[in-house]
Design an enzyme around this catalytic site. Structure first.
Site, PDB file in Angstrom:
ATOM      1  N   CYS A  86     -24.679 -14.419  14.972  1.00  0.00           N
ATOM      2  CA  CYS A  86     -24.130 -15.322  13.964  1.00  0.00           C
ATOM      3  C   CYS A  86     -25.031 -15.459  12.744  1.00  0.00           C
ATOM      4  O   CYS A  86     -24.622 -16.019  11.721  1.00  0.00           O
ATOM      5  CB  CYS A  86     -23.895 -16.706  14.571  1.00  0.00           C
ATOM      6  SG  CYS A  86     -23.017 -16.678  16.138  1.00  0.00           S
ATOM      7  N   ILE A 212     -11.919 -19.641  15.352  1.00  0.00           N
ATOM      8  CA  ILE A 212     -11.949 -18.186  15.168  1.00  0.00           C
ATOM      9  C   ILE A 212     -11.512 -17.919  13.738  1.00  0.00           C
ATOM     10  O   ILE A 212     -10.471 -18.415  13.291  1.00  0.00           O
ATOM     11  CB  ILE A 212     -11.007 -17.488  16.164  1.00  0.00           C
ATOM     12  CG1 ILE A 212     -11.459 -17.754  17.611  1.00  0.00           C
ATOM     13  CG2 ILE A 212     -10.934 -16.000  15.880  1.00  0.00           C
ATOM     14  CD1 ILE A 212     -12.822 -17.218  17.945  1.00  0.00           C
ATOM     15  N   HIS A 335     -15.898 -20.025  10.483  1.00  0.00           N
ATOM     16  CA  HIS A 335     -17.067 -19.267  10.940  1.00  0.00           C
ATOM     17  C   HIS A 335     -16.718 -17.794  11.165  1.00  0.00           C
ATOM     18  O   HIS A 335     -16.674 -17.322  12.299  1.00  0.00           O
ATOM     19  CB  HIS A 335     -17.604 -19.901  12.224  1.00  0.00           C
ATOM     20  CG  HIS A 335     -18.861 -19.276  12.756  1.00  0.00           C
ATOM     21  ND1 HIS A 335     -19.769 -18.586  11.974  1.00  0.00           N
ATOM     22  CD2 HIS A 335     -19.365 -19.236  14.030  1.00  0.00           C
ATOM     23  CE1 HIS A 335     -20.762 -18.159  12.729  1.00  0.00           C
ATOM     24  NE2 HIS A 335     -20.540 -18.541  13.971  1.00  0.00           N
TER      25      HIS A 335
END
Length: 390
Positions: A86, A212, A335
């Site tokens: 990430c 998501i 994200h």
């Protein structure tokens, strides 16, 4: 070292776009970035490009960096794909910064992209799973909600943090996202509804997690002495720090602080010659609500036992003393894993230039902003501090 500035930044809307391609998204982010350079910008001038992506939507394929670059008119520039879970976007920005600061490049691009809607839920779980410790944590049946849930429960035990304070992060950030035209979740989230949502992993409900997301973002950096060629409003990179820690939480010194964040922050502050009290606002990595709570202490904004109170007292609200995640953060804005760190820089760049999109979103003349991008559950971290040029 050569001084480095950001001269342009672009981002797609964040959301679920199953009918759009990776190239399409990347092209949109690049066009947005080029257009933000008010004196004009030709991508043929780019020396190097660094493209962050974790692996969803086909980005696990070889030569992914050049594949994206060709869609943005950057054929011929040096380029590569950077993967650090990430934190991929934050490390792409670090690489672009270093390329210029070292004197190897005059102009560099840092970008990120992820298209998570291309994959079935099982595949998304696979890619998220392999960015954690696969030797022990995953084989024991844990996943990221479970890991962060255990961190949250331990924080509540050690520091007296309440569930309402932790989930208050989601309420705040979803509220901030409402005014952001590029955010994924633009709907108010009342605290009572967030607390009553279905359980995800104790003590989390579904409201405590990000979603998501598909999306792309790009920033353009150059030598500071070249900036006036492109813009009268560059934003200077004054601090850069990175850190790593044990991937598995059970191997770490503490479960309620991220040592990699503290190391990266220390280095970034030292380079900038400032302390935490001189940061006006921050974009932090709230993949789960506890992530933002942890960041308050790890970044030096307060002591660990005051982190929940910092949120509850409104210090980190949009109109507070030190706003955090005015974009909506990962929970509100979205994200798209590889793009997240670059999206944080995009927000800081626009806030520092006074060009934040959305009614009421622009902060009152901020001078310095901090981006905090975490890989996995804290195995890798990139932190950058940007400052408005006078």
């Amino acid at each position: 070292m050569t001084d480095v500035v950001v001269i342009g930044a672009g981002q797609t809307p964040y959301g679920m776009f199953p009918h759009r391609t990776l190239k399409d998204l990347f092209c949109q982010a690049s066009e947005n970035a080029y257009a933000s350079v008010e004196k004009g910008f030709n991508p043929a001038e780019i020396d190097e490009a660094f493209i962050g992506s974790m692996g969803t939507g086909g980005s696990q394929l070889g030569n992914f960096g050049p594949l994206m670059m060709e869609s943005a008119g950057m054929v011929g520039a040096g380029g590569c794909h950077i993967e650090n879970a990430c934190g991929s976007g934050g490390f792409a920005f670090r690489a672009a910064y270093n390329a210029i600061a070292s004197g190897r490049a005059n102009i560099a691009v840092a970008a990120g992209i992820e298209k998570m809607s291309d994959l079935a839920r099982e595949k998304n779980r696979l890619w998220l799973g392999v960015s954690g410790d696969t030797e022990w944590e995953r084989l024991a049946g844990t996943n990221f909600p479970g890991i962060y849930g255990m961190i949250a429960r331990r924080h509540m035990y050690e520091h007296g943090t309440t569930k309402a304070q932790i989930t208050g992060v989601a309420v705040k950030n979803r509220g901030n996202a409402i005014a952001n035209p590029k955010a994924q979740f633009r709907k108010e989230l009342p605290l009572d509804a967030a607390l009553k949502a279905p359980i995800l992993a104790d003590p989390f409900t579904l409201s405590d997690a990000c979603g998501i997301t598909d999306g792309a973002a790009m920033v353009i950096l150059c030598r500071a002495d070249m900036a006036k060629t492109f813009t009268d409003r560059p934003v200077k990179v004054i601090g850069s720090g990175v850190g790593t820690d044990f991937l598995a939480v059970h191997d770490r010194e503490s479960a309620t602080m991220l040592k990699a964040v503290r190391k990266a922050a220390k280095d970034a502050y030292a380079m900038a010659g400032i302390g935490p009290d001189q940061i006006d606002f921050a974009e932090v990595h709230d993949c789960f609500t506890i992530g933002e709570i942890l960041s308050y202490a790890d970044l030096g904004f307060c002591e660990p036992n005051q982190a929940g109170r910092l949120l509850e007292d409104g210090v980190t609200a949009r109109d507070g003393k030190r706003p955090v995640n005015v974009s909506g953060g990962l929970i509100g804005k979205g994200h798209p894993i590889g793009a997240t760190g670059i999206g944080q820089i995009y927000e800081i760049f626009n806030q520092l230039r006074g060009t934040a999109e959305g009614e009421g979103r622009q902060l009152a003349a901020p001078r310095r902003g901090l981006a905090h991008n975490v890989g996995g559950s804290g195995g890798s971290v990139a932190i950058h501090i940007l400052e408005a040029c006078e």
